[in-house]
Design an enzyme around this catalytic site. Structure first.
Site: not given
Length: 447
Positions: A148, A170-171, A200
């Site tokens: 990030n 990303c998870h 996000h």
């Protein structure tokens, strides 16, 4: 033989997930694994753990360790990055404490806002060094970067090194499906979905059960009646109320956690509105707490593992190993990947890093096209892209003024501080970070 190079292998828990996952695949179980980190002690811990996983799984994988990045990358087929430039102490502490002195409170501070901007300034130059080394010694490798601020990193990498094959992973999608299944008393595999947006701040555009019925009525009814969200499954300290509130007003559920999302928008963390903090259970200063806990957790785990005759090697839900297997075997796999927008989301600016479903096979990572994002979500995504673009422009042009512009356009920062306060805050952050920043970003302080 397939070779994976893991840059930042001192992130031992994450290394355990990615390397452990590889050992479950027949095509990857004999891979060469090069672990690289600048901290020799943490590197040694990761090496020991990797060797124990290989022994437990009975595979022919080999492990080498490196403190020289280019040597570690030599001949790699796949590269994973997982590092934090500046670490918790001093840089994360700085990113929280200086804004707090201005009355600007944060929860995670690694993606957007002044914390995300500063982390991007620290991180991108090193990702560029990784890409430079890859160009020299493994130009055909796929870079899977888990660092990030994901969108800023992906965008900046593509602009400076357009020939490098890269994808940001990303998870957040997998974690959100897990939380939704928990809230709805469902099995994860029975949930059908389509997600798109920016990392996000992507949304579930379709969210259905196995019969094709929308799950949104159940989520809305549950939230309005007070039955949802349930106590969270993944982060017990972080209630999931922010995302439900946003869904109630904008119509769709976001992929990222409520503690993250609260600081991306101007609606939840506001001076003089402690009622909002309490009502939506917003965990201020959450990331510093998490950093300290993770260090303690790993020390405990390491001590326990040292005493165990054998160990479990469970498969995680990270995408990296699945993608490596898909490319090596040409068995297609769908992953959510962050890539430069080349038209896969025509409603968002070209070049911006966007997250969509991607087909992965021997041809690489191929994004699908998504054209049906509702306009209110597009508008919200643009507020994120504004900050990301100005940070990337600051990095590419080596223009300190764009750092200030990025902070001025950040929704949460702008809602709390005036223009002069923002400029003063950025001055203080640049001065405090000092040598952690590229030289051009420090010129203003030396003048």
């Amino acid at each position: 033989m397939t070779k994976l190079t893991f840059i930042g292998a001192g992130s031992t828990i994450f290394m355990r997930n990615i390397v452990g996952d590889m050992l479950h695949f027949e095509a990857l179980r004999d891979a060469e694994i090069a672990l690289m980190d600048i901290d020799p002690d943490r590197l040694a811990e990761s090496e020991q753990l990797a060797r124990r996983m290989i022994a437990t799984m009975g595979t022919g994988a080999t492990v080498t360790t490196h403190t020289d990045q280019r040597r570690a990358l030599q001949g790699a087929d796949f590269v994973v990055t997982a590092f934090q430039i500046g670490g918790y102490d001093p840089c994360t502490i700085t990113d929280f404490e200086i804004p707090k002195a201005y009355g600007l409170r944060q929860t995670i501070a690694d993606t957007l806002g002044v914390g995300g901007i500063m982390r991007g300034l620290r991180t991108v130059p090193h990702l560029w060094k990784v890409a430079e080394d890859m160009t020299a010694v493994c130009p055909n490798a796929l870079l899977m970067q888990y660092v990030n601020p994901m969108a800023i990193n992906t965008w900046a990498l593509a602009e400076r090194f357009p020939r490098i094959k890269q994808v940001g992973l990303c998870h957040s999608v997998q974690n959100t499906v897990q939380e939704l299944a928990h809230d709805l008393d469902m099995v994860e595999s029975d949930i059908r979905y389509k997600v798109a947006g920016v990392n996000h701040v992507a949304f579930f555009l379709r969210l259905e059960d196995s019969t094709g019925s929308s799950l949104y009525p159940r989520l809305r009814d549950g939230y309005r009646s007070g039955r949802l969200p349930k106590p969270p499954l993944l982060m017990p300290r972080c209630a999931n109320k922010v995302r439900y509130e946003v869904m109630d007003h904008l119509g769709y559920f976001c992929t990222e956690s409520s503690e993250h999302f609260a600081e991306y928008v101007p609606w939840f963390i506001k001076e003089g509105r402690e009622d909002l903090i309490e009502q939506f259970s917003i965990p201020l200063d959450e990331y510093p707490k998490r950093c300290i806990e993770q260090v303690t957790e790993w020390k405990t785990q390491a001590a326990e593992l040292a005493q165990q005759a054998s160990m479990d090697v469970p498969k995680s839900h990270e995408f990296a190993a699945e993608m490596m297997n898909a490319i090596v075997t040409d068995r297609p796999f769908t992953a959510y990947g962050n890539l430069p927008n080349r038209g896969q989301i025509p409603q968002l600016p070209l070049g911006a890093a966007v997250e969509t479903p991607c087909l992965v096979d021997m041809n690489g990572v191929q994004p699908s096209v998504v054209t049906d994002i509702p306009p209110q979500l597009v508008a919200l995504m643009r507020t994120q892209i504004n900050v990301q673009e100005l940070t990337v422009r600051a990095l590419l042009d080596e223009d300190p003024e764009h750092i200030y512009h990025a902070a001025m356009m950040d929704p949460h920062t702008a809602a709390e501080l005036d223009l002069r306060q923002i400029r003063s805050l950025v001055d203080d952050l640049l001065a405090a970070h000092g040598d952690w920043l590229p030289a051009w970003a420090r010129v203003r302080q030396a003048a």
